[in-house]
Write a protein that holds these residues in place. Sequence first.
Motif, PDB file in Angstrom:
ATOM      1  N   THR A 143       3.247   5.992  -7.869  1.00 59.59           N
ATOM      2  CA  THR A 143       2.386   6.878  -8.672  1.00 59.59           C
ATOM      3  C   THR A 143       3.097   8.194  -8.982  1.00 59.59           C
ATOM      4  O   THR A 143       3.039   8.706 -10.118  1.00 59.59           O
ATOM      5  N   ALA A 144       3.764   8.746  -7.944  1.00 58.94           N
ATOM      6  CA  ALA A 144       4.512  10.002  -8.169  1.00 58.94           C
ATOM      7  C   ALA A 144       5.626   9.795  -9.182  1.00 58.94           C
ATOM      8  O   ALA A 144       5.876  10.661 -10.048  1.00 58.94           O
ATOM      9  N   ALA A 180       3.366  -1.704 -10.530  1.00 61.68           N
ATOM     10  CA  ALA A 180       2.053  -1.472  -9.932  1.00 61.68           C
ATOM     11  C   ALA A 180       1.244  -2.769  -9.885  1.00 61.68           C
ATOM     12  O   ALA A 180       0.546  -3.054  -8.896  1.00 61.68           O
ATOM     13  N   LEU A 181       1.330  -3.582 -10.954  1.00 61.42           N
ATOM     14  CA  LEU A 181       0.638  -4.869 -10.953  1.00 61.42           C
ATOM     15  C   LEU A 181       1.163  -5.790  -9.859  1.00 61.42           C
ATOM     16  O   LEU A 181       0.409  -6.494  -9.185  1.00 61.42           O
ATOM     17  N   VAL A 182       2.496  -5.798  -9.669  1.00 59.52           N
ATOM     18  CA  VAL A 182       3.090  -6.629  -8.622  1.00 59.52           C
ATOM     19  C   VAL A 182       2.586  -6.205  -7.248  1.00 59.52           C
ATOM     20  O   VAL A 182       2.221  -7.031  -6.408  1.00 59.52           O
ATOM     21  N   HIS A 207       0.816  -1.207   0.000  1.00 63.54           N
ATOM     22  CA  HIS A 207       0.000   0.000   0.000  1.00 63.54           C
ATOM     23  C   HIS A 207       0.856   1.266   0.000  1.00 63.54           C
ATOM     24  O   HIS A 207       0.581   2.231  -0.730  1.00 63.54           O
ATOM     25  N   GLN A 208       1.893   1.277   0.842  1.00 63.90           N
ATOM     26  CA  GLN A 208       2.709   2.473   0.963  1.00 63.90           C
ATOM     27  C   GLN A 208       3.560   2.726  -0.276  1.00 63.90           C
ATOM     28  O   GLN A 208       3.879   3.883  -0.584  1.00 63.90           O
ATOM     29  N   LEU A 209       3.937   1.656  -0.982  1.00 65.97           N
ATOM     30  CA  LEU A 209       4.755   1.843  -2.180  1.00 65.97           C
ATOM     31  C   LEU A 209       3.971   2.407  -3.349  1.00 65.97           C
ATOM     32  O   LEU A 209       4.571   2.889  -4.323  1.00 65.97           O
ATOM     33  N   ARG A 210       2.639   2.337  -3.278  1.00 66.88           N
ATOM     34  CA  ARG A 210       1.851   2.832  -4.397  1.00 66.88           C
ATOM     35  C   ARG A 210       1.977   4.351  -4.554  1.00 66.88           C
ATOM     36  O   ARG A 210       2.006   4.874  -5.678  1.00 66.88           O
ATOM     37  N   ASN A 211       2.057   5.077  -3.438  1.00 65.99           N
ATOM     38  CA  ASN A 211       2.145   6.541  -3.533  1.00 65.99           C
ATOM     39  C   ASN A 211       3.432   6.993  -4.213  1.00 65.99           C
ATOM     40  O   ASN A 211       3.390   7.769  -5.190  1.00 65.99           O
TER      41      ASN A 211
END
Length: 474
Positions: A254-255, A287-289, A247-251
Amino acid sequence: MRRRLVISYLLLMVLVLVALETPLAVTLATRETDRVRADRLADATRFASLAGPALRGGTPGSLDNELRSYDALYGIGTAVVDRDRRTVAASPSWWPGAGSRAALDTALSGQQASGPESLWPWVDGPIVVAVPINDGGEVLGAVVIATPADAVRRTVTVWWLVLAGAGLLAVLACVLTAFGLAGWVLRPVTELDAVTHEIAEGDRGARVQHRLGPPELRRLAASFNHMADAVSDVLERQRAFVAHASHQLRNPLTALRLRVEELGPSLTDADGRAEHQLALEETDRLALVLDALLTLARAERRENQRVIVDAVAVAASRVAAWEPLARHRGSTLRLVAEDPAAYARTVPTAIDQALDALIDNATKFGEAGGEVTVTVRRHDGGTALEVRDTGPGMTAGQLGQATERFWRAPEVQNVDGAGLGLAIVAVLVDASDGRLTMRGAEPRGLVADLWFPAGPHAGAAARPASAGSAAATS
């Protein structure tokens, strides 16, 4: 285990009873026999004192009357014989038996004779005693008494039955005590076994009562609970870490993707734009991973929840959702439902996510113009779903590794994917107490079989027949 403990206690008790009661039974039989023998020897000695004058004078005198009165009073046969074995006087019930001859031989040699030493309930024959008739050291004859042993045998038998009854009561008390003791000893072990199965089936909160049984087993139960707490804590921390990290790696991801996209207009040469496109694809792959890891962590947390779903309706909805993408990839996707409705008991969204992963793989790795068939049927007391494709399939070695996390076949390394789809399917099926099997199709392709426990059919509304036909694709 309890039966073996009870049998061991019972065997020990039987051995103790045999060791104690056997000598006691022999002593009782010998004592009763000795009592009768002593009485008969006393009677025979008295008759011998009376028979001396009769043998010296050659006339029985009052001896016949004594023997007749004795026989009438006690029913015991008695005889007086001379040294030549001629019967001088005998009672009416006297009858020379098998033991009389040996007793007479001993008595005429100047010694008292009596037998048998012990009278057993299963041995026939009288108790025979013989006493010599002496006159100044000369043996004039002998007195023989044959006592019927029926009363003695009955007495010995009664005593033995009393001993046997006491032994049976002791054995019964031992059995009851052994069951109670075995239950007290094994209750913690039984509970430990049950809790172990509950934890293995997914109930991470199951624990053993550590106040039952002997102190050693109490310590074992406390140690087991401590171990279970530690393992559960480690598993929960691991899952929480995966979920939080994903969850935290998504931000930042995305940036990062936004910044990479902003670089696109500033690139003028063709090589730079190609590298820019590859960078965007890698961020999409990452992102898929992360999404797959988050899905996997959530699936592992749902082990204890169960819901009843209509597998036919779920399969129809997933086929309808994937049909446009399958058509875009050049594949034909269709649904085959053998029954209007087939209910399964699974963790939430297990069938949805499993079909999503399997259909995605079947259309992604299949060849253009291939066909993917999803079949739903009742089978083996549950509900079975089959996803069959006509693609290249897998080798036997690849089938064994297919559900490993992040594993991908060498020939598809360049195809988008994280290698977590089948791992997620395996986790969801296992959490639902189901089965996942994969095998090669004939003449080519791959078949993925899912099986889930059946849910209750009573009171459940059947899915309309039109839903199946509407879901099936051309």
